[in-house]
Design an enzyme around this catalytic site. Structure first.
Site, mmCIF file in Angstrom:
data_model
loop_
_atom_site.group_PDB
_atom_site.id
_atom_site.type_symbol
_atom_site.label_atom_id
_atom_site.label_comp_id
_atom_site.label_asym_id
_atom_site.label_seq_id
_atom_site.Cartn_x
_atom_site.Cartn_y
_atom_site.Cartn_z
ATOM 1 N N GLY A 62 0.716 -1.280 -0.030
ATOM 2 C CA GLY A 62 -0.397 -0.105 0.202
ATOM 3 C C GLY A 62 0.619 1.222 -0.192
ATOM 4 O O GLY A 62 1.760 0.959 -0.830
ATOM 5 N N GLY A 96 2.597 1.937 5.218
ATOM 6 C CA GLY A 96 3.549 0.830 5.494
ATOM 7 C C GLY A 96 4.496 1.403 5.754
ATOM 8 O O GLY A 96 4.527 -0.171 7.426
ATOM 9 N N GLU A 106 5.324 -3.350 0.466
ATOM 10 C CA GLU A 106 5.604 -2.936 -0.061
ATOM 11 C C GLU A 106 5.072 -1.435 -0.575
ATOM 12 O O GLU A 106 3.579 -1.376 -0.521
ATOM 13 C CB GLU A 106 5.486 -3.455 -1.121
ATOM 14 C CG GLU A 106 5.854 -4.274 -2.364
ATOM 15 C CD GLU A 106 5.033 -2.965 -3.444
ATOM 16 O OE1 GLU A 106 4.820 -2.151 -3.817
ATOM 17 O OE2 GLU A 106 4.257 -3.793 -4.349
ATOM 18 N N CYS A 126 1.905 -0.530 -8.654
ATOM 19 C CA CYS A 126 2.688 -0.134 -7.940
ATOM 20 C C CYS A 126 3.721 0.122 -9.072
ATOM 21 O O CYS A 126 5.117 0.737 -8.772
ATOM 22 C CB CYS A 126 2.686 -1.235 -6.585
ATOM 23 S SG CYS A 126 3.425 -3.030 -7.120
ATOM 24 N N GLU A 162 6.165 9.570 -5.746
ATOM 25 C CA GLU A 162 4.679 8.856 -6.215
ATOM 26 C C GLU A 162 2.963 9.510 -5.871
ATOM 27 O O GLU A 162 3.089 10.465 -5.393
ATOM 28 C CB GLU A 162 4.179 7.196 -5.862
ATOM 29 C CG GLU A 162 2.755 6.396 -7.042
ATOM 30 C CD GLU A 162 2.873 4.964 -6.263
ATOM 31 O OE1 GLU A 162 3.554 5.071 -5.163
ATOM 32 O OE2 GLU A 162 3.024 3.923 -7.493
#
Lengths: 506, 506
Positions: free
Chosen positions: A239, A244, A263, A300, A390
């Protein structure tokens, strides 16, 4: 559909609190009321997993494989019921869902084969040296053993392959770890369907009560309690960086720290060499746009960052990209949170002086979104770390460099990544060395002339990477070696062989 | 002797602050003044290591092996100068020092062989499947790469084998990681001698400036700065739980968390079955007393806890232990801190109601200490967690159980351990299964009919264990696989083979 929490072979709904799934395409609340887990239920799930562990870890690999095969078969047997529920909860097209369903079942069967082979034990033997001086050496035999109960937090974008019966769960079950799944709010009905399959498979194949539980989250409480529970041995999460890192911190601050494999995605830079742009501008644009916009960019490994030289070939290439993007239809994102976060991220990029929007999208009906593409000069990119993070969804930014040295500077300034890609013509291959030297310290996987999406499920895969791509770059979340996250070695010194084999019943 | 900090090929002493070594046997301060490291010097050491890394990791394994061989030869060439300095700084007898010196050189040569073989890269290849449908598979090739600059904190009790050129340093250098050693205050002169050997070996074999640095600590500041430095990639530590946990926490709280491998010792329980006591009470007592008192009990695998049934055979066994202990001479401990902590630990045990001292020692000249042995009923032990912790030094406590069930309860109540030992007669072997089932979840190594001291340096060794024995039970600090602490995988997708081999020059 079981709307209660599944705690081993029991169903439980004592909280009196309920959560509901949403259809993101229609922005409609779905009818089923899912009971959230209480602290007592959460504790019960982990305690049962702990008790089950002492039985489950000794069950022969062939029987664990039967369990995994039965789960795969159960998922397939759900047929359209499952496919349609996923489509309803994710707004994914049917073809995308079927690919993921097939991948999920293939993973379950791959890990079943690993359970049968027992290869994950990686036995190392140093034989006795009874005549060694000054002291004889006893036999020492090392093998891997499962860690214990594993908590899994599913991924919003992989309701099957990285959720209730996904890679984390299948790899943990294959090596003897019971699993407690915290259902993802975004596809809680999908979770219920799959959890019931696992429950029935466990019963049918004679697995112990507690080998699997599924809890509906009560806000953040359930997840936090699961990570902090003294009997939890490890955690798998897929996520956001924020989520995370919070779970990782909880796991490390425990009296006895535990592995937390989070991750957390990445921007997956694609470095484009001038010869490649010159020789195949159109092909490259098509390949990249497909990778960027697949499933509304909600991968991702989505290529969120392209790095190219600023020249007239690149100008033409940018035109090709814009043309290819124009025909990509709007589509609904996974949920309201992701939609809002995407548009907030894009808005922050738009505000940076020097950023030019090549293909923009501001708002439309519901959670529907079209791809967004921007360019920025390398010096602006280097001066603005906020452009390095991101933006989850169909957004990419192209960094335009004056020369190869500047391209290397951009590479050196990046955060940790799941992947890094190099697009290059054949006669430029040897020139990539200085860049690759940098990239191996930025990413878990380096791709030559390909796209980062499409993660192979195989032994040589590394899906993970330097922080913040993941919290532990030494392990992979995809492929055969994903089992290594749930294992530790133990050495047996001077042991009769029958005592060691009695320990695992294989 | 170089009393300055060694920063790559430079010597540096800018702080104007100095620390001195102590001779623990004489309680005398030794004459050499060692300059402590400033924050600037510490930063310089890590920055140099980072620069060296990009050169050093590409040096062929055969040349790294030359470097390690040259260090081993340099240590041997120091001859009595080194032996005597260690004796002076540790109060160890000469035979003990020579064994450790030989082990250190053997480890350096073992890791040199690993550097030559390149086995640590563990290459995994999934070949291309160009004809696969619906999509072809590119070749994917996974291999391990070194993490980067490694910081090593040496052990008080292993001035050579787990310090300046010890297992952590040799394993890191073998796989391409530069090392910064924080010298242990307790044997800072030994560190200086060995650091100079490494410096000369690096020069002679053409290693890059910065491949090795040695810093004298300025209190805790130097260590903290090293762990928090953005260019530090991993940390190895051997010492107390308090120190190890503090460094671990620093490492995990960084913006980008890094692996911190702290080996923090344990009580190394020895479970004694009744048949063993009946059949060989005297032999067993002799074996255990030797293991308990070796090097004044200052081993991390020292058996600090014995668990036996309360019967008249055990009574006789206790007498044998007391007799064997009587002839063990007093000897000086390693330093004032360890001495004080030992006697504080023993005093805390002595105060617990139900503890009986079988062989006691309160005070004598300087840091000299004799072994201490106590007994305690299992119910008292179970009710007093403070009795479960390590008292570093020649102290053991025997837990007397009413029956085998109580022995299992004691096993279940223990913290994580480096080792657990089972002493058993041949006809009781199959009865050990329930105990071993518990012990594999308590320890990294299980020993049958042996003693925990005497850690073999081999491929099947696990020296590590569940917290608080170590901060990461998935790795070993001793043996071939110790290199795995400094590695992570990277996958190369669709890469020309010559580009990959060009990356490592092997």
């Amino acid at each position: 559909m079981i709307t209660h929490n599944i705690i081993g072979f029991q169903q439980s709904a004592t909280s009196g609190k309920y959560i509901y799934a949403t259809d993101p395409a229609m922005l409609a609340t779905l009818p089923e009321a899912f009971a959230t887990a209480t602290a007592e239920e959460t504790d019960r799930a982990v305690s049962k997993a702990h008790q089950a562990f002492n039985i489950y870890r000794k069950i022969p690999g062939t029987r664990k494989a039967e369990f995994l095969h039965e789960i795969a078969k159960g998922i397939e047997d759900l047929g359209q019921v499952l496919i349609e529920r996923i489509m309803q909860e994710t707004a994914y097209p049917e073809a995308r869902v079927i690919v993921e369903r097939n991948r999920t079942c293939a993973q379950l069967r791959m890990f079943a084969a690993e359970a049968i082979s027992g290869g994950w034990k990686t036995v190392t033997i140093d034989p006795a040296l009874p005549d060694r001086t000054p002291a004889p050496r006893p036999e020492i035999r090392k093998m891997m053993i499962p860690l214990g109960p594993v908590v899994v937090f599913g991924a919003s974008n992989f309701p099957l392959a990285y959720s209730t019966a996904g890679g984390d769960v299948a790899s943990a079950l294959a090596v003897g770890c019971p699993v407690i799944v915290k259902a993802h709010d975004s596809h809680i009905g999908t979770n219920a369907l799959v959890a019931e399959v696992i429950l029935e498979a466990a019963r049918k194949t004679g697995m112990p009560d507690g080998v699997f539980s599924s809890l509906n989250g009560d806000g953040m409480h359930t997840g936090q309690q699961l990570v902090l529970h003294p009997l939890t041995a490890a955690v798998g999460f897929t996520g956001s960086k924020q989520g995370g890192r919070a779970l990782f911190d909880l796991g490390q601050q425990r009296e006895n720290p535990i592995p937390v494999f989070a991750e957390m995605g990445s921007v997956n830079p694609v470095f484009i060499f001038p010869g490649k742009v010159r020789s195949d501008s159109k092909g490259l644009a098509g390949q990249l746009v497909a990778s960027m916009t697949m499933t509304v960019g909600q991968f991702c490994t989505n290529p969120g960052l392209l790095i190219a030289l600023k020249d007239h070939h690149t100008e033409a290439f940018l035109d090709e990209l814009a043309i290819a993007l124009k025909v990509i239809p709007e589509a609904s994102m996974l949920n309201h949170g992701i939609y809002k976060s995407f548009h907030r991220g894009v808005a922050a990029v738009r505000e940076v002086n020097g950023v030019i929007m090549l293909h923009d999208h501001q708002s439309s009906e519901g959670l529907r979104t079209a791809p967004v593409l921007a360019t920025v000069p390398a010096d602006v990119f280097l001066a603005h770390p906020q452009l390095h993070h991101e933006v989850f969804g169909p957004f990419s930014i192209i960094v335009l460099c004056e020369n190869m040295d500047e391209m290397l500077s951009v590479a050196g300034a990046l955060e940790g990544q799941l992947t890094a890609t190099v697009q290059v013509s054949d006669d430029e291959l040897t020139e990539t060395q200085p860049l690759i030297d940098i990239l191996i310290y930025k990413a878990g996987r380096i791709i030559m002339n390909g796209v980062p999406t499409g993660v192979e499920v195989c032994a040589a895969m590394t899906h993970g990477g330097p922080y913040p791509a993941s919290t532990d770059s030494r392990f992979t979340a995809v492929g055969h070696h994903a089992v290594q996250r749930w294992l530790r070695p133990v050495s047996f010194q001077n042991f009769p062989a029958n005592l060691i084999s009695g320990m695992t019943n294989d």
